[in-house]
Scaffold this motif. Structure first.
Motif, mmCIF file in Angstrom:
data_model
loop_
_atom_site.group_PDB
_atom_site.id
_atom_site.type_symbol
_atom_site.label_atom_id
_atom_site.label_comp_id
_atom_site.label_asym_id
_atom_site.label_seq_id
_atom_site.Cartn_x
_atom_site.Cartn_y
_atom_site.Cartn_z
ATOM 1 N N MET A 1 0.852 -1.193 0.000
ATOM 2 C CA MET A 1 0.000 0.000 0.000
ATOM 3 C C MET A 1 0.888 1.243 0.000
ATOM 4 N N SER A 2 0.570 2.125 -0.902
ATOM 5 C CA SER A 2 1.406 3.320 -1.039
ATOM 6 C C SER A 2 1.123 4.317 0.081
ATOM 7 N N LEU A 3 2.057 5.244 0.239
ATOM 8 C CA LEU A 3 1.909 6.283 1.255
ATOM 9 C C LEU A 3 0.675 7.128 0.981
ATOM 10 N N ASP A 4 0.415 7.391 -0.283
ATOM 11 C CA ASP A 4 -0.745 8.208 -0.656
ATOM 12 C C ASP A 4 -2.050 7.521 -0.247
ATOM 13 N N GLN A 5 -2.111 6.201 -0.437
ATOM 14 C CA GLN A 5 -3.313 5.450 -0.059
ATOM 15 C C GLN A 5 -3.511 5.461 1.462
ATOM 16 N N LYS A 6 -2.401 5.308 2.191
ATOM 17 C CA LYS A 6 -2.484 5.338 3.655
ATOM 18 C C LYS A 6 -3.014 6.686 4.149
ATOM 19 N N GLN A 7 -2.536 7.756 3.529
ATOM 20 C CA GLN A 7 -2.985 9.091 3.924
ATOM 21 C C GLN A 7 -4.486 9.268 3.683
ATOM 22 N N LYS A 8 -4.950 8.742 2.550
ATOM 23 C CA LYS A 8 -6.375 8.855 2.231
ATOM 24 C C LYS A 8 -7.231 8.072 3.231
ATOM 25 N N ILE A 9 -6.748 6.892 3.623
ATOM 26 C CA ILE A 9 -7.488 6.074 4.598
ATOM 27 C C ILE A 9 -7.548 6.785 5.951
ATOM 28 N N ILE A 10 -6.414 7.346 6.364
ATOM 29 C CA ILE A 10 -6.357 8.061 7.644
ATOM 30 C C ILE A 10 -7.302 9.263 7.631
ATOM 31 N N ILE A 11 -7.299 9.999 6.517
ATOM 32 C CA ILE A 11 -8.179 11.169 6.393
ATOM 33 C C ILE A 11 -9.642 10.739 6.441
ATOM 34 N N ALA A 12 -9.960 9.629 5.753
ATOM 35 C CA ALA A 12 -11.339 9.133 5.736
ATOM 36 C C ALA A 12 -11.790 8.711 7.132
ATOM 37 N N LEU A 13 -10.903 7.979 7.844
ATOM 38 C CA LEU A 13 -11.249 7.548 9.206
ATOM 39 C C LEU A 13 -11.416 8.739 10.151
ATOM 40 N N ALA A 14 -10.506 9.704 10.022
ATOM 41 C CA ALA A 14 -10.580 10.896 10.876
ATOM 42 C C ALA A 14 -11.875 11.659 10.627
ATOM 43 N N THR A 15 -12.239 11.770 9.342
ATOM 44 C CA THR A 15 -13.488 12.456 8.995
ATOM 45 C C THR A 15 -14.692 11.719 9.560
ATOM 46 N N PHE A 16 -14.652 10.377 9.455
ATOM 47 C CA PHE A 16 -15.747 9.555 9.974
ATOM 48 C C PHE A 16 -15.905 9.746 11.486
ATOM 49 N N PHE A 17 -14.781 9.680 12.208
ATOM 50 C CA PHE A 17 -14.843 9.841 13.666
ATOM 51 C C PHE A 17 -15.299 11.249 14.056
ATOM 52 N N PHE A 18 -14.868 12.245 13.296
ATOM 53 C CA PHE A 18 -15.251 13.627 13.588
ATOM 54 C C PHE A 18 -16.763 13.812 13.421
ATOM 55 N N ILE A 19 -17.297 13.270 12.313
ATOM 56 C CA ILE A 19 -18.742 13.370 12.072
ATOM 57 C C ILE A 19 -19.517 12.612 13.142
ATOM 58 N N THR A 20 -18.968 11.442 13.542
ATOM 59 C CA THR A 20 -19.620 10.654 14.596
ATOM 60 C C THR A 20 -19.681 11.427 15.904
ATOM 61 N N LEU A 21 -18.590 12.100 16.254
ATOM 62 C CA LEU A 21 -18.557 12.897 17.484
ATOM 63 C C LEU A 21 -19.588 14.023 17.447
ATOM 64 N N ILE A 22 -19.722 14.655 16.284
ATOM 65 C CA ILE A 22 -20.703 15.742 16.141
ATOM 66 C C ILE A 22 -22.117 15.203 16.343
ATOM 67 N N ILE A 23 -22.405 14.046 15.747
ATOM 68 C CA ILE A 23 -23.741 13.446 15.875
ATOM 69 C C ILE A 23 -24.035 13.083 17.330
ATOM 70 N N VAL A 24 -23.054 12.462 17.994
ATOM 71 C CA VAL A 24 -23.235 12.080 19.402
ATOM 72 C C VAL A 24 -23.447 13.317 20.272
ATOM 73 N N ALA A 25 -22.649 14.357 20.024
ATOM 74 C CA ALA A 25 -22.784 15.592 20.802
ATOM 75 C C ALA A 25 -24.156 16.222 20.596
ATOM 76 N N TRP A 26 -24.654 16.173 19.374
ATOM 77 C CA TRP A 26 -25.966 16.748 19.070
ATOM 78 C C TRP A 26 -27.084 15.969 19.770
ATOM 79 N N VAL A 27 -26.987 14.640 19.720
ATOM 80 C CA VAL A 27 -28.015 13.802 20.354
ATOM 81 C C VAL A 27 -28.012 13.994 21.864
ATOM 82 N N GLU A 28 -26.815 13.928 22.468
ATOM 83 C CA GLU A 28 -26.718 14.082 23.918
ATOM 84 C C GLU A 28 -27.105 15.492 24.352
ATOM 85 N N GLY A 29 -26.676 16.470 23.581
ATOM 86 C CA GLY A 29 -27.019 17.851 23.915
ATOM 87 C C GLY A 29 -28.500 18.117 23.798
ATOM 88 N N GLY A 30 -29.158 17.409 22.885
ATOM 89 C CA GLY A 30 -30.592 17.594 22.702
ATOM 90 C C GLY A 30 -31.398 17.249 23.927
#
Length: 322
Positions: A1-30
């Motif tokens: 796996m190339s370095l470029d592919q690894k970076q894309k996977i890391i960015i995708a996972l980070a984005t996923f976790f960030f969106i998940t945190l926002i959703i959880v915060a919104w639900v709990e805050g509600g």
């Protein structure tokens, strides 16, 4: 796996976790988000009061704006307006008003509730003013200042804090219509009002939002029913009812603001003081006579039925269960 592919996977996972945190915060805050109340109805006769007090006392206006009163267009004038001849009426910004809003004033809209309250032990709580308990607080534990004519000009701090703020004071009016600072402010449950009525609805229904949830909260009763001489608050908190309510409070609180809050229908455990002593059930309506459902008195050395003395005297007494 190339370095470029690894970076894309890391960015995708980070984005996923960030969106998940926002959703959880919104639900709990509600769960704790304050829902904006419908806009208050400010009628023409109340507009000047609201505009002025929004600047001078914004907290009061803010409380009123989220109240049921505000939604119905019930404002300052409906509660505080005075009539010619009222002993506590005085002119304020071109209107004749009274500072004290008594049960007689509330009875204009809440006639049944006011009548029940006037018949209750709560309304008689001001009778302590002539008792030995009050003498103990004013003379033995505290100090009282009198003028040359023998009028009380400064109350004992011990009596104010230990007796009058719960039991109520006799509200006296000065010659200019303003209230005597030696007797006011006071929201004691058995307050003796200038218009001849007894009690204070705001002892339990705190002004100016008059929240049902607040009135039903055990702390509302515990403000006065606590301490060595009447430890009901402590007893409740250590009881199964109190423990169950504390454990489920966050779930109950949204329901406590509703008009109906009936055990067995809207909740299944943890009743507060008001549920048993005042609240509606499947078979009973709401009552503002808090002693109506009490069957025993604990005041004598040996507890007895609340109507025992009357029965001994040959009186026919209607059972609280009837």
């Amino acid at each position: 796996m190339s370095l470029d592919q690894k970076q894309k996977i890391i960015i995708a996972l980070a984005t996923f976790f960030f969106i998940t945190l926002i959703i959880v915060a919104w639900v709990e805050g509600g769960r704790r988000r304050v829902v904006k109340a419908p806009d208050a109805v400010v009628t023409s006769e109340n507009k000047d009061c609201v505009d002025c007090h929004r600047v001078k006392s914004p907290g009061i206006v803010g409380q009123w704006e989220i109240s049921t009163h505000a939604k119905s267009g019930i404002g300052c004038v409906q509660c505080h307006a005075a009539e010619e001849g009222d002993v506590d009426g005085y002119e304020h910004e071109g209107r004749l008003i009274a500072t004290v809003v008594s049960p007689k004033d509330c009875a204009q809209c809440h006639e049944r509730e006011a009548a029940e309250f006037q018949a209750s032990h709560h309304a008689s709580a001001g009778q302590i003013l002539g008792s030995l308990d009050n003498v103990l607080a004013e003379v033995v534990e505290g100090f009282v200042e009198f003028d040359a004519q023998g009028n009380k000009i400064k109350a004992s701090p011990a009596a104010v804090s230990g007796c009058l703020q719960c039991h109520g004071a006799e509200i006296k009016v000065l010659e200019n219509g303003k209230l005597d600072p030696a007797t006011w402010p006071n929201t004691g449950i058995g307050r003796l009002n200038p218009d001849g009525s007894r009690g204070s609805c705001s002892a339990c229904h705190l002004r100016h939002n008059f929240s049902r949830a607040q009135a039903r909260a055990p702390e509302n009763c515990g403000r006065c029913h606590l301490g060595p001489d009447h430890p009901q608050k402590e007893i409740y908190e250590e009881s199964k009812h109190g423990i169950a309510f504390a454990a489920n409070r966050s779930r109950f609180e949204p329901m406590m603001e509703e008009k109906e809050w009936i055990p067995g229908k809207h909740f299944e455990q943890g009743p507060t003081c008001s549920v048993c002593h005042m609240g509606a059930t499947k078979n009973l309506p709401i009552t503002h006579d808090v002693g109506e459902r009490i069957s025993w008195t604990l005041r004598p050395p040996v507890s007895e039925k609340i109507d025992a003395a009357a029965i001994k005297a040959g009186k026919r007494v209607k059972s609280w269960q009837d």
